[in-house]
Design an enzyme around this catalytic site. Structure first.
Site, PDB file in Angstrom:
ATOM      1  N   THR A  43      46.961 -32.953  16.386  1.00  0.00           N
ATOM      2  CA  THR A  43      47.839 -33.298  15.271  1.00  0.00           C
ATOM      3  C   THR A  43      48.588 -32.041  14.824  1.00  0.00           C
ATOM      4  O   THR A  43      48.135 -30.925  15.043  1.00  0.00           O
ATOM      5  CB  THR A  43      47.053 -33.887  14.091  1.00  0.00           C
ATOM      6  OG1 THR A  43      46.080 -32.932  13.629  1.00  0.00           O
ATOM      7  CG2 THR A  43      46.342 -35.173  14.503  1.00  0.00           C
ATOM      8  N   GLY A  44      49.754 -32.251  14.208  1.00  0.00           N
ATOM      9  CA  GLY A  44      50.578 -31.111  13.827  1.00  0.00           C
ATOM     10  C   GLY A  44      51.056 -30.351  15.051  1.00  0.00           C
ATOM     11  O   GLY A  44      51.070 -29.113  15.079  1.00  0.00           O
ATOM     12  N   ALA A  45      51.488 -31.086  16.078  1.00  0.00           N
ATOM     13  CA  ALA A  45      51.757 -30.488  17.383  1.00  0.00           C
ATOM     14  C   ALA A  45      53.203 -30.058  17.584  1.00  0.00           C
ATOM     15  O   ALA A  45      53.554 -29.615  18.669  1.00  0.00           O
ATOM     16  CB  ALA A  45      51.368 -31.475  18.492  1.00  0.00           C
ATOM     17  N   SER A  46      54.050 -30.176  16.572  1.00  0.00           N
ATOM     18  CA  SER A  46      55.469 -29.874  16.768  1.00  0.00           C
ATOM     19  C   SER A  46      55.834 -28.431  16.433  1.00  0.00           C
ATOM     20  O   SER A  46      56.971 -28.021  16.642  1.00  0.00           O
ATOM     21  CB  SER A  46      56.332 -30.821  15.928  1.00  0.00           C
ATOM     22  OG  SER A  46      56.105 -30.624  14.541  1.00  0.00           O
ATOM     23  N   GLY A  50      49.606 -25.845  16.680  1.00  0.00           N
ATOM     24  CA  GLY A  50      49.568 -27.074  17.467  1.00  0.00           C
ATOM     25  C   GLY A  50      50.522 -27.031  18.641  1.00  0.00           C
ATOM     26  O   GLY A  50      50.191 -27.464  19.758  1.00  0.00           O
ATOM     27  N   TYR A 188      45.981 -26.549  -2.383  1.00  0.00           N
ATOM     28  CA  TYR A 188      45.673 -26.259  -0.980  1.00  0.00           C
ATOM     29  C   TYR A 188      44.187 -25.970  -0.795  1.00  0.00           C
ATOM     30  O   TYR A 188      43.528 -26.555   0.079  1.00  0.00           O
ATOM     31  CB  TYR A 188      46.508 -25.063  -0.518  1.00  0.00           C
ATOM     32  CG  TYR A 188      46.178 -24.594   0.877  1.00  0.00           C
ATOM     33  CD1 TYR A 188      46.529 -25.361   1.984  1.00  0.00           C
ATOM     34  CD2 TYR A 188      45.529 -23.379   1.090  1.00  0.00           C
ATOM     35  CE1 TYR A 188      46.235 -24.925   3.273  1.00  0.00           C
ATOM     36  CE2 TYR A 188      45.238 -22.937   2.376  1.00  0.00           C
ATOM     37  CZ  TYR A 188      45.595 -23.718   3.457  1.00  0.00           C
ATOM     38  OH  TYR A 188      45.294 -23.293   4.727  1.00  0.00           O
TER      39      TYR A 188
END
Length: 292
Positions: A43-46, A50, A188
Site C-alpha cells: 500500500t502507498g506504492a505510488s 512503497g 500523527y
C-alpha cells in the site's frame, strides 16, 4: 541527475546521514529464493518507500499488487516494471473511503493463490498545533483512518490468506511511537501509536498461526510526506532506497523489528530526561510564539 538502481534520483548522504543510517547489505540470492512465485501487497506504492519497494521487488519473479490513490503515478510505476520478471497489478483506491477499501479486499480475497506478504506502508502525516486544530476534527479522523483503521480492516480480512501461505506482515511504524511525544504532531503520533499497539498486541496470535510479523520503527525518511515541514530540509534523513533495502532484507531474515541503531539511546533519554526535554520544548514554543 544520476539514478539509483530502483528508479529514485540518488542524493548523496551527508556525513551525519552516513553515521546515522549505515548502508544496507542485501543478499539478492536469498531474497530471490524467499520470494519466488509469491504475491506481495504494497500500500502507498505510488511514491516514497512503497515505490522503491516496487522497483526493488519488480526485479524478481513475483506478483506485485500495488495500491495507492493516484492512478497516474501507479501506472507510471507499472510501466517502468513492464519489461521485468514481475507480474504487476495496480489498484487505485483511496483506502479511507469504505467502499474503495472493500473493493480492494474483494480483489485480494479473489487471488487464486492467496497472499504471501502484506507491506503496510500507506500513511498520512500532519504537523499542526492544537490551537490551529480546534475546528479541524476531520484532520484526526482522516489520519486515524489511514494510519490505524485501514491496516486493521485489511488484516482482519487477510489473516486467513496469510495464515494459509505462512505469510508475513511488515508494518511501517515510526520512531515516534517509542519516544517522548512531540508538540504539534498529536494526530500523527496518536494514529501511528494506535496501530503499533494493536499489532504488538496481536503479534503473539499471528506468529502462533504461522504468520511472521515485522515492524519498522523508521526515522525521518526523505519522501514527499516530509516536504511540507520546512525544518526537515536541514535535518538528517534516511534515503527511501535504503529503507526499501532494509524492508527487503526482512523478507528473508524474518526479524521482528528494525530500528536505527541509536533509537535505544533515544528511548532511554526519553525516560531519564523527560522533564528537562518537556521544559525545553515549552521554552522553545514560548519563544516561537513571542517572535510571531
Amino acid at each position: 541527475m544520476p539514478r539509483s538502481p530502483f528508479g529514485q534520483p540518488s542524493q548523496p548522504y551527508t556525513f551525519a546521514e552516513r553515521l546515522l543510517f549505515p548502508r544496507t547489505r542485501l543478499h539478492s540470492g536469498r531474497l530471490a529464493e524467499e520470494l519466488y512465485g509469491k504475491t506481495v501487497l504494497i500500500t502507498g506504492a505510488s511514491s516514497g518507500i512503497g515505490e522503491q519497494m516496487a522497483y526493488l521487488l519488480g526485479e524478481l519473479p513475483v506478483h506485485l499488487i500495488l495500491v495507492a490513490r493516484r492512478t497516474d503515478r501507479l501506472l507510471a510505476v507499472q510501466q517502468r516494471l513492464e519489461d521485468g520478471p514481475a507480474t504487476v497489478t495496480v489498484v487505485t483506491a483511496d483506502l479511507r473511503a469504505p467502499d474503495e477499501l472493500d473493493r480492494l479486499v474483494d480483489v485480494l480475497l479473489a487471488l487464486p493463490r492467496g497472499l504471501d506478504v502484506f507491506i503496510s506502508n500507506a500513511g498520512l502525516s500532519i504537523n499542526r498545533t492544537l490551537a490551529a486544530s480546534l475546528d479541524r476534527f476531520h484532520d484526526f479522523e482522516r489520519t486515524m483512518a489511514i494510519n490505524y483503521f485501514v491496516p486493521v480492516r485489511l488484516l482482519l480480512a487477510l489473516v486467513p490468506l496469510l495464515q494459509q501461505n505462512q505469510g508475513q506482515i511488515i508494518n511501517m511504524s515510526t520512531i515516534n511511537a517509542r519516544l517522548l511525544p512531540m508538540p504539534d504532531w498529536a494526530a500523527y503520533q496518536a494514529s501511528k501509536t494506535a496501530f503499533d499497539s494493536w499489532l504488538r498486541s496481536s503479534s503473539a496470535e499471528l506468529r502462533q498461526s504461522g504468520i511472521s510479523v515485522t515492524t519498522f520503527y523508521l526515522p525521518l525518511v526523505r519522501t514527499e510526506m516530509i516536504r511540507p515541514t520546512a525544518a526537515y530540509d536541514r535535518m538528517p534523513a534516511m534515503c527511501p532506497v535504503e529503507a526499501a533495502k532494509q524492508i527487503a532484507r526482512s523478507l528473508y531474515t524474518k526479524r521482528k523489528t528494525w530500528h536505527p541503531w541509536w533509537l535505544p539511546a533515544g528511548e532511554l533519554a526519553s525516560v531519564l530526561f523527560r522533564r528537562p526535554i518537556e521544559h525545553g520544548l515549552e521554552r522553545r514554543r514560548r519563544t516561537r510564539d513571542a517572535d510571531r
